[in-house]
Scaffold this motif. Structure first.
Motif, PDB file in Angstrom:
ATOM      1  N   MET A  93       1.600   5.751  -5.887  1.00  0.00           N
ATOM      2  CA  MET A  93       1.528   4.288  -5.879  1.00  0.00           C
ATOM      3  C   MET A  93       0.166   3.792  -6.366  1.00  0.00           C
ATOM      4  O   MET A  93       0.085   2.793  -7.086  1.00  0.00           O
ATOM      5  N   VAL A  94      -0.888   4.500  -6.003  1.00  0.00           N
ATOM      6  CA  VAL A  94      -2.219   4.134  -6.500  1.00  0.00           C
ATOM      7  C   VAL A  94      -2.260   4.310  -8.012  1.00  0.00           C
ATOM      8  O   VAL A  94      -2.747   3.435  -8.738  1.00  0.00           O
ATOM      9  N   GLU A  95      -1.703   5.429  -8.503  1.00  0.00           N
ATOM     10  CA  GLU A  95      -1.650   5.669  -9.950  1.00  0.00           C
ATOM     11  C   GLU A  95      -0.784   4.634 -10.668  1.00  0.00           C
ATOM     12  O   GLU A  95      -1.020   4.326 -11.838  1.00  0.00           O
ATOM     13  N   ALA A  96       0.203   4.083  -9.976  1.00  0.00           N
ATOM     14  CA  ALA A  96       1.080   3.058 -10.567  1.00  0.00           C
ATOM     15  C   ALA A  96       0.406   1.682 -10.583  1.00  0.00           C
ATOM     16  O   ALA A  96       1.003   0.712 -11.043  1.00  0.00           O
ATOM     17  N   GLY A  97      -0.824   1.604 -10.078  1.00  0.00           N
ATOM     18  CA  GLY A  97      -1.568   0.350 -10.139  1.00  0.00           C
ATOM     19  C   GLY A  97      -1.680  -0.405  -8.834  1.00  0.00           C
ATOM     20  O   GLY A  97      -2.128  -1.548  -8.812  1.00  0.00           O
ATOM     21  N   TYR A  98      -1.273   0.226  -7.742  1.00  0.00           N
ATOM     22  CA  TYR A  98      -1.331  -0.431  -6.438  1.00  0.00           C
ATOM     23  C   TYR A  98      -2.400   0.241  -5.579  1.00  0.00           C
ATOM     24  O   TYR A  98      -2.099   0.982  -4.640  1.00  0.00           O
ATOM     25  N   ALA A  99      -3.668  -0.030  -5.907  1.00  0.00           N
ATOM     26  CA  ALA A  99      -4.784   0.614  -5.213  1.00  0.00           C
ATOM     27  C   ALA A  99      -4.731   0.368  -3.708  1.00  0.00           C
ATOM     28  O   ALA A  99      -5.133   1.220  -2.922  1.00  0.00           O
ATOM     29  N   TRP A 100      -4.192  -0.778  -3.315  1.00  0.00           N
ATOM     30  CA  TRP A 100      -4.135  -1.126  -1.893  1.00  0.00           C
ATOM     31  C   TRP A 100      -3.197  -0.210  -1.108  1.00  0.00           C
ATOM     32  O   TRP A 100      -3.222  -0.209   0.117  1.00  0.00           O
ATOM     33  N   PHE A 101      -2.374   0.591  -1.781  1.00  0.00           N
ATOM     34  CA  PHE A 101      -1.504   1.528  -1.069  1.00  0.00           C
ATOM     35  C   PHE A 101      -2.304   2.598  -0.344  1.00  0.00           C
ATOM     36  O   PHE A 101      -1.802   3.244   0.558  1.00  0.00           O
ATOM     37  N   GLY A 102      -3.549   2.779  -0.742  1.00  0.00           N
ATOM     38  CA  GLY A 102      -4.418   3.721  -0.057  1.00  0.00           C
ATOM     39  C   GLY A 102      -5.109   3.104   1.147  1.00  0.00           C
ATOM     40  O   GLY A 102      -5.934   3.748   1.785  1.00  0.00           O
ATOM     41  N   GLU A 103      -4.783   1.864   1.459  1.00  0.00           N
ATOM     42  CA  GLU A 103      -5.426   1.146   2.559  1.00  0.00           C
ATOM     43  C   GLU A 103      -4.424   0.879   3.681  1.00  0.00           C
ATOM     44  O   GLU A 103      -3.217   1.035   3.514  1.00  0.00           O
ATOM     45  N   ALA A 104      -4.940   0.436   4.810  1.00  0.00           N
ATOM     46  CA  ALA A 104      -4.123   0.240   6.017  1.00  0.00           C
ATOM     47  C   ALA A 104      -2.998  -0.764   5.819  1.00  0.00           C
ATOM     48  O   ALA A 104      -1.918  -0.612   6.399  1.00  0.00           O
ATOM     49  N   ARG A 105      -3.195  -1.772   4.988  1.00  0.00           N
ATOM     50  CA  ARG A 105      -2.166  -2.812   4.847  1.00  0.00           C
ATOM     51  C   ARG A 105      -0.845  -2.273   4.320  1.00  0.00           C
ATOM     52  O   ARG A 105       0.207  -2.834   4.564  1.00  0.00           O
ATOM     53  N   ALA A 106      -0.889  -1.155   3.605  1.00  0.00           N
ATOM     54  CA  ALA A 106       0.347  -0.562   3.086  1.00  0.00           C
ATOM     55  C   ALA A 106       1.265  -0.105   4.211  1.00  0.00           C
ATOM     56  O   ALA A 106       2.476   0.007   4.015  1.00  0.00           O
ATOM     57  N   ALA A 107       0.719   0.121   5.392  1.00  0.00           N
ATOM     58  CA  ALA A 107       1.524   0.572   6.532  1.00  0.00           C
ATOM     59  C   ALA A 107       2.539  -0.478   6.971  1.00  0.00           C
ATOM     60  O   ALA A 107       3.518  -0.145   7.647  1.00  0.00           O
ATOM     61  N   VAL A 108       2.331  -1.720   6.586  1.00  0.00           N
ATOM     62  CA  VAL A 108       3.256  -2.789   6.966  1.00  0.00           C
ATOM     63  C   VAL A 108       4.585  -2.656   6.217  1.00  0.00           C
ATOM     64  O   VAL A 108       5.659  -2.902   6.774  1.00  0.00           O
ATOM     65  N   ILE A 109       4.519  -2.249   4.956  1.00  0.00           N
ATOM     66  CA  ILE A 109       5.682  -2.267   4.056  1.00  0.00           C
ATOM     67  C   ILE A 109       6.901  -1.536   4.623  1.00  0.00           C
ATOM     68  O   ILE A 109       8.001  -2.093   4.636  1.00  0.00           O
ATOM     69  N   PRO A 110       6.764  -0.283   5.119  1.00  0.00           N
ATOM     70  CA  PRO A 110       7.969   0.398   5.594  1.00  0.00           C
ATOM     71  C   PRO A 110       8.595  -0.225   6.846  1.00  0.00           C
ATOM     72  O   PRO A 110       9.738   0.071   7.181  1.00  0.00           O
ATOM     73  N   HIS A 111       7.869  -1.107   7.504  1.00  0.00           N
ATOM     74  CA  HIS A 111       8.382  -1.737   8.721  1.00  0.00           C
ATOM     75  C   HIS A 111       9.063  -3.075   8.443  1.00  0.00           C
ATOM     76  O   HIS A 111       9.565  -3.718   9.360  1.00  0.00           O
ATOM     77  N   MET A 112       9.074  -3.467   7.174  1.00  0.00           N
ATOM     78  CA  MET A 112       9.674  -4.754   6.810  1.00  0.00           C
ATOM     79  C   MET A 112      11.123  -4.588   6.389  1.00  0.00           C
ATOM     80  O   MET A 112      11.457  -3.677   5.643  1.00  0.00           O
ATOM     81  N   ASP A 113      11.961  -5.490   6.876  1.00  0.00           N
ATOM     82  CA  ASP A 113      13.347  -5.562   6.417  1.00  0.00           C
ATOM     83  C   ASP A 113      13.343  -6.251   5.059  1.00  0.00           C
ATOM     84  O   ASP A 113      12.520  -7.124   4.794  1.00  0.00           O
ATOM     85  N   ARG A 114      14.254  -5.868   4.188  1.00  0.00           N
ATOM     86  CA  ARG A 114      14.266  -6.431   2.835  1.00  0.00           C
ATOM     87  C   ARG A 114      14.496  -7.936   2.840  1.00  0.00           C
ATOM     88  O   ARG A 114      14.035  -8.645   1.963  1.00  0.00           O
ATOM     89  N   ALA A 115      15.204  -8.458   3.833  1.00  0.00           N
ATOM     90  CA  ALA A 115      15.464  -9.899   3.918  1.00  0.00           C
ATOM     91  C   ALA A 115      14.337 -10.644   4.638  1.00  0.00           C
ATOM     92  O   ALA A 115      14.398 -11.854   4.789  1.00  0.00           O
ATOM     93  N   GLY A 116      13.319  -9.926   5.094  1.00  0.00           N
ATOM     94  CA  GLY A 116      12.209 -10.548   5.813  1.00  0.00           C
ATOM     95  C   GLY A 116      12.209 -10.126   7.271  1.00  0.00           C
ATOM     96  O   GLY A 116      13.245  -9.753   7.829  1.00  0.00           O
TER      97      GLY A 116
END
Length: 160
Positions: free
Chosen positions: A39-62
């Motif tokens: 993901m970092v190589e794909a241009g999402y440097a923030w995936f190496g940071e703590a905020r990326a931990a939120v993403i897997p806990h999110m439902d696609r509808a919010g």
């Protein structure tokens, strides 16, 4: 007669045993390292940071921000900061919760949905790497067996 006190230097340490939990944990660590790097190589440097931990806990509808707090096991303030950073990146947005005027629902933006699409590409690449390491058939069997373990444990947990 006085008891002898065992010296700290003479303590007996139990041997470390090999077990499925250790192997699952190591495999998960390897997968997560590869995913973060991809993901970092794909241009999402923030995936190496703590905020990326939120993403897997999110439902696609919010997801209600309060639910993210409990899912992540963090304080309201910590989740607020992580979500604020994702909002600043344009990945998510907060919307009013129609069921609770005080609440907010955290939803993916179009940019966020693009991140999820790119994540699917990275995940598929990791799957190919794993399949190459053990054969596609073995990976398929491993996935099926892991699903059986997950489903069995989930049933046992709900029965208790």
């Amino acid at each position: 007669m006085a008891k002898e006190v065992k010296k700290l230097d003479d303590k007996i340490e139990p041997p470390l045993i090999e077990h499925v939990g250790w192997r699952l944990w190591r495999a998960s660590q390897i997968w997560q390292e590869r995913f973060t790097r991809g993901m970092v190589e794909a241009g999402y440097a923030w995936f190496g940071e703590a905020r990326a931990a939120v993403i897997p806990h999110m439902d696609r509808a919010g997801t209600r921000q309060a639910d993210l707090t409990s899912r992540l096991g963090l304080t309201k303030q910590a989740v607020q900061q992580l979500v604020d950073a994702l909002v600043q990146d344009g990945v998510v947005e907060r919307r009013l919760d129609p069921a609770d005027a005080r609440g907010r629902i955290v939803c993916f933006t179009q940019k966020g949905l693009g991140v999820l699409a790119d994540a699917n590409v990275v995940k598929a690449q990791i799957e190919q790497e794993f399949a190459h390491a053990i054969t596609p058939e073995s990976l398929s069997r491993l996935n099926a067996e892991l699903m059986r373990v997950i489903e069995s444990c989930a049933q046992n947990r709900s029965a208790n």
